[in-house]
Every structure is written in structure tokens, then in C-alpha cells.
Design an enzyme around this catalytic site. Structure first.
Site, PDB file in Angstrom:
ATOM      1  N   CYS A   1      -1.897   2.921   9.227  1.00 35.11           N
ATOM      2  CA  CYS A   1      -2.948   2.001   8.754  1.00 35.11           C
ATOM      3  C   CYS A   1      -4.103   1.919   9.749  1.00 35.11           C
ATOM      4  CB  CYS A   1      -2.412   0.593   8.584  1.00 35.11           C
ATOM      5  SG  CYS A   1      -0.996   0.425   7.530  1.00 35.11           S
TER       6      CYS A   1
ATOM      7  N   HIS B   1       0.875  -1.177   0.000  1.00 34.42           N
ATOM      8  CA  HIS B   1       0.000   0.000   0.000  1.00 34.42           C
ATOM      9  C   HIS B   1       0.913   1.229   0.000  1.00 34.42           C
ATOM     10  CE1 HIS B   1      -3.699  -2.010   2.089  1.00 34.42           C
ATOM     11  NE2 HIS B   1      -4.031  -1.732   0.844  1.00 34.42           N
TER      12      HIS B   1
HETATM   13  N1  ARG Z   1      -3.849  -7.139   6.559  1.00 32.00           N
HETATM   14  C1  ARG Z   1      -4.253  -5.887   5.986  1.00 32.00           C
HETATM   15  C2  ARG Z   1      -4.283  -6.018   4.471  1.00 32.00           C
HETATM   16  O1  ARG Z   1      -3.456  -6.709   3.930  1.00 32.00           O
HETATM   17  C3  ARG Z   1      -3.339  -4.794   6.408  1.00 32.00           C
HETATM   18  C4  ARG Z   1      -3.749  -3.448   5.909  1.00 32.00           C
HETATM   19  C5  ARG Z   1      -2.783  -2.360   6.266  1.00 32.00           C
HETATM   20  N2  ARG Z   1      -3.319  -1.118   5.894  1.00 32.00           N
HETATM   21  C6  ARG Z   1      -2.677  -0.128   5.253  1.00 32.00           C
HETATM   22  N3  ARG Z   1      -3.303   0.979   5.064  1.00 32.00           N
HETATM   23  N4  ARG Z   1      -1.478  -0.278   4.764  1.00 32.00           N
HETATM   24  O2  ARG Z   1      -5.123  -5.458   3.805  1.00 32.00           O
END
Ligand code: ARG
Length: 272
Positions: A264, A168
Site C-alpha cells: 500500500c 482492497h
Molecule cells: N487508511 C487507508 C484507506 O482506508 C489505507 C489504504 C491502504 N491502501 C491499500 N492499497 N490497501 O484508504
């Protein structure tokens, strides 16, 4: 210390690693210490309530990743564009986030069904100019950037992520007040790095090394001149300090097992 900012968080009641959708989750299925996760989440919550207003959305059983509210969608003024998660495991979260914003009078809109988009995980407003930094490569698709530009009328800079560990945008890039940007250059392809360098003058770019990047130092919650992260090196603290920000560190190791940390776990509500 108190800023006019507001963040949305979701208590880790049902937080767990129960499927694998990013490399951080490998080997961590059912390995979460929930009591420790709650303690770490509470410490972050306490830090942020001193700096800003924190609102909460009810956690939902069966949605262990709902704690990561950054992925709920994109807030712009009183408009909210709901995420379309790439993986079915997280799609259950969509209606709960949509309802939260609908109930509060936001103008809520949806992405077309076939266009994955993971909200403020991949779309971050600049803090010096009106532009929006948008990334694709792992979760959101490039077409989502076009929908955002057309629908919300903002200047979208599209970047491409190339390292699976930084799946992300908010895992490797963080705009700070005054047009500063924290980033891990190696997470982007060469044209994207050039796109960042063209728009952000060298004096405002804080390039982070691999060790800090892997400790999620770019996954920072910025509230005014304070930057809250899981962990950071002395070099990071010094570089961020030279730009005029102070760093608060609060361990979020349980959430890193799911591939997330400070940023996050929050969604900024006062946007645009
Ligand atoms: N386990 C979650 C996923 O893979 C973690 C999300 C983390 N969020 C972020 N904004 N980077 O979607």
C-alpha cells in the site's frame, strides 16, 4: 539484486489515523507513534532503494492517508488513470497525484465522477500474462472495471471481495513474476475464487492462511525475485521460496493501524 523497477512513495510527514474508513482504523484514531512510523517507512524505503528506483511525491497536510500511494491511480505505460476515492476524506489526494503524473508528461485521465476507483489498491497487473486483476466490493465499484477495459484496452478479470478486513485487492492478492499469485482465498466470493483458479494453475497459486493474511503477508512489494512484507510465517517463507522468491520482512505496524502495509505504501511506476 537491483531490478529495473520504479516505485512511487510518499513520506509519512502527516501520516495519522484521523478518521475511520476501514475496520483496521477502529480504536486507532490519534494512536500513531509518528516517530516510529517514520522509522518503519524509512526502513522500507531503504530496502526498496537497494532493489529499485524510488520516486517521491510531496505529502500534504490534511491528507494523512496519502502515504498509501498504491491508491493514487492506475499506471499503464505512460498513461495514468487517477483514482476517485470512495470516501471524501481521501478525495483531497486526487489532484496532488494527478499533478505529479501530469508534471512528468503522463497522459492523465479521470474516472467519471460517480465511479469510485482506488487505483492499484484494487487493480493489479498480472506478472505472467497481459491481464489486469480488478476487484470491487468495498471501495472500487464494478463499473470501474468496465471503464478500464474500454479505455486502456486490457483484459480485465473482475473479482469480488467479501471480507471487510480485506477491503482492497492488494490486501489479499499479489501477482508475482512468472505468473505466480499470492492470495488469501477466503477474502473472495466463490465465483471469484473459481475465476482465479481457472486462470492460475495450481502450481503457481500460493494460498495464504488467515494468520499470514492478517499480518498483511499478501500486501507484498514484489521487486524481481524479492518479496517485501511486514511479517510472514515460516510456512509462507517456505512456500514463496519454493516458487523461487526470497522474502524480506520489515515491520510496518504503525501503518497497519490505518489498514495498510508494504504494498500500500508503494505504487509501481514501470507498468505495461
Ligand atoms: N487508511 C487507508 C484507506 O482506508 C489505507 C489504504 C491502504 N491502501 C491499500 N492499497 N490497501 O484508504
Amino acid at each position: 539484486m537491483r531490478t529495473p523497477h520504479a516505485f512511487l512513495m510518499c513520506p509519512p510527514e502527516y501520516f495519522d489515523v484521523s478518521y475511520i474508513i476501514n475496520p483496521w482504523m477502529h480504536g486507532n484514531v490519534r494512536k500513531i507513534d509518528n516517530a516510529l512510523a517514520k522509522q518503519q517507512w524509512r526502513a522500507l524505503y531503504d530496502i526498496l532503494t537497494d532493489l529499485a528506483t524510488v520516486r517521491l511525491v510531496h505529502p500534504q497536510p490534511g491528507s494523512p492517508d496519502m502515504v498509501f500511494t498504491a491508491n493514487a491511480g492506475l499506471v499503464l505505460g505512460r498513461r495514468f488513470l487517477v483514482s476517485r476515492f470512495r470516501y471524501p476524506e481521501r478525495q483531497y489526494e486526487e489532484p496532488y497525484f494527478a499533478d505529479w503524473f501530469m508534471d512528468r508528461g503522463y497522459e492523465v485521465s479521470l474516472m467519471p465522477r460517480d465511479i469510485p476507483f482506488e487505483g492499484a489498491g484494487d487493480a493489479l497487473l498480472d506478472r505472467g500474462t497481459p491481464r489486469l486483476w480488478f476487484a470491487h466490493g468495498h471501495r472500487s465499484v464494478a463499473a470501474a472495471g468496465e471503464v478500464i477495459a474500454a479505455r486502456l484496452g486490457c483484459d480485465v478479470v473482475t473479482l469480488r471481495l467479501t471480507d471487510q478486513r480485506f477491503y482492497h485487492l492488494d490486501t489479499c492478492f499479489c501477482p508475482l513474476e512468472g505468473g505466480h499469485v499470492l492470495y488469501y482465498p477466503e477474502a473472495f466470493d466463490a465465483p471469484s475464487r473459481a475465476a482465479i483458479e481457472r486462470r492460475v494453475p495450481a502450481a503457481r497459486r500460493i494460498a495464504v492462511g488467515e494468520e499470514d493474511a492478517l499480518a498483511f503477508a499478501c500486501n507484498a512489494v514484489a521487486a524481481g525475485r524479492t518479496v517485501v512484507v511486514n511479517r510472514a510465517s515460516a510456512a509462507f517463507v517456505a512456500a514463496v521460496g519454493r516458487a523461487g522468491f526470497s522474502v524480506v520482512q520489515t515491520p510496518l505496524t504503525e501503518f497497519m493501524k490505518a489498514g495498510g502495509s508494504a504494498k500500500c505504501l508503494t505504487l509501481r511506476l514501470d507498468e505495461g
